[in-house]
Design an enzyme around this catalytic site. Sequence first.
Site, PDB file in Angstrom:
ATOM      1  N   GLY A 232     -41.198 -36.466 -59.079  1.00  0.00           N
ATOM      2  CA  GLY A 232     -41.179 -35.173 -59.215  1.00  0.00           C
ATOM      3  C   GLY A 232     -42.172 -34.781 -60.050  1.00  0.00           C
ATOM      4  N   SER A 233     -41.967 -33.691 -60.936  1.00  0.00           N
ATOM      5  CA  SER A 233     -42.917 -33.158 -61.742  1.00  0.00           C
ATOM      6  C   SER A 233     -43.295 -34.057 -62.944  1.00  0.00           C
ATOM      7  CB  SER A 233     -42.657 -31.741 -62.495  1.00  0.00           C
ATOM      8  OG  SER A 233     -41.587 -31.597 -63.182  1.00  0.00           O
ATOM      9  N   GLU A 252     -43.433 -41.343 -60.093  1.00  0.00           N
ATOM     10  CA  GLU A 252     -44.360 -40.828 -59.172  1.00  0.00           C
ATOM     11  C   GLU A 252     -44.404 -39.454 -59.361  1.00  0.00           C
ATOM     12  OE1 GLU A 252     -45.126 -40.201 -54.606  1.00  0.00           O
ATOM     13  OE2 GLU A 252     -43.309 -41.462 -55.250  1.00  0.00           O
ATOM     14  N   LEU A 253     -45.510 -38.848 -60.267  1.00  0.00           N
ATOM     15  CA  LEU A 253     -45.637 -37.521 -60.439  1.00  0.00           C
ATOM     16  C   LEU A 253     -46.518 -36.782 -60.062  1.00  0.00           C
ATOM     17  CD1 LEU A 253     -45.196 -38.540 -64.404  1.00  0.00           C
ATOM     18  CD2 LEU A 253     -43.333 -38.150 -62.922  1.00  0.00           C
ATOM     19  N   CYS A 286     -48.180 -34.430 -52.963  1.00  0.00           N
ATOM     20  CA  CYS A 286     -48.680 -34.688 -54.103  1.00  0.00           C
ATOM     21  C   CYS A 286     -50.192 -35.343 -54.112  1.00  0.00           C
ATOM     22  CB  CYS A 286     -47.959 -35.725 -55.123  1.00  0.00           C
ATOM     23  SG  CYS A 286     -47.531 -37.035 -54.173  1.00  0.00           S
ATOM     24  N   GLU A 378     -51.324 -29.084 -60.553  1.00  0.00           N
ATOM     25  CA  GLU A 378     -51.001 -29.303 -59.227  1.00  0.00           C
ATOM     26  C   GLU A 378     -50.549 -27.925 -58.707  1.00  0.00           C
ATOM     27  OE1 GLU A 378     -48.713 -32.844 -56.734  1.00  0.00           O
ATOM     28  OE2 GLU A 378     -47.724 -31.949 -58.436  1.00  0.00           O
TER      29      GLU A 378
END
Length: 477
Positions: A232-233, A252-253, A286, A378
């Site tokens: 996520g963020s 996992e950003l 992403c 992003e």
Amino acid sequence: MKFPAGLPIGESWIEAPSTAPVIFPYDGTPVADAPVGDVAIARTALDSALAVRETVGRLPSYLRRKVLQDVHSAMLAERDAFVDLLVLETGKPLVDCRVEIDRTLLTLETSAEEVARLHGETVPLDLLPSGEGLQGFWVRKPIGVVIGITGFNYPLLLAAHKIAPAFAAGCPIIVKPAPQTPLATLWLAHLMRSALADAGVPSSALQVVTGGPEVGATLTTDPRIGAVSFTGSAAVGHRIARDAAPTKVLLELGSNSALVVAADADLDAAADAIVRGGYYASGQACISVQRVIAVESVREPLLEKLGARLPEVVVGDPRDPETRVSALINPASTDRVRQWVGDAVHAGGSIAYEAPGDVLGPIVLTDVPDGLQAWDEEIFGPVIAVRSVPDVDSALRAVNDTRYGLHASVFTSSLDTAFAAIDRLDVGGVVINDVPGFRSDVMPYGGVKDSGTGREGPRFAIEELTTTRMAIIRPRP
């Protein structure tokens, strides 16, 4: 959808305290009512997972492999129905949802295979006289209960990235899907729990809890768990890491992935990659292309080639096989992207291309200044920003000039440039002459800096979800 009502908690499916509609992003129509959990259910799930921790951790390898193989077979039989559900709950184009199910199947298959490779090794202990006669080895042991939290953009694949390696490692797992997209995850849980039951394994090895931030906080801050795996963020990931300490956290950003176009690049190939990599999944990925950094000498011909290609990108109903860009997950996301584009233009950037229509289609920005969200952050929408630099050296520095570091790609005909990029770019993955979004689910996937910690991909995630145990034996005379 072919799964029971409610939430899979403990050894059965229980009624949730409330429900919420899952909305088809393209036209706002309801897809189904999804169960919504609460803190009490989260605590029940934690207790149930902890109760079977030792049982799951001691399952023989053949049984863990068989369960994952059976889930793979069951999902393969329902492949088309899963694709249709993904289109409806995510609003992603059909072509992207087909890719998602194929990658999910590969994740299940590869995780099953990796069970056979989960082992330690012997080590020499007589490198000092005091170790003479000792026997030494190490083994891998499950880390314990895993909490998996997934994003809305690839709900089935991200759930599989958490579930399959965790079970392969011998860990019970509780998954919390994104509130917008819980349905495919619930169906996967049903298939998995059916396979567990057939194998005589407690269903509590996999549970799903939906709900808001308070549910996530209950799950991730419990000191009895072994690890948290979050997608996520960056802002939410940082908060989870702080609140969960000292529990191991895999993150996992976000990213703002860059694509470099060198002076010696194949411009047709680069333009094709920008179109494919910038707009797949409607830009909600992403590692989609966001920043295009072109050497000045090829900037204008590259923009011309992009201008010729972009009208080919079909915008519309995601159920149409020809569609490549469709509505974002909700109107708030669309409004945010439009605001960032407007801010970039107001600050001196330009719109080189914008697709017409009611649905937010492909946009190309040029010369967006530093400090603007459309360049620095992003954007998670169908927007790319093009900037020119004097040379490749400047381009590589520009790639690194960000708080993110997930993937980047470089288009060049020079091996020297390719290896310089691999050596110098501060990212988790470098792709030469293809999109930065090219991701193999059998490679170690993850980022550096604010793009996260830890690695996914079955082999590497399994290692992350195990701990090494050293053993030393002094044989008796």
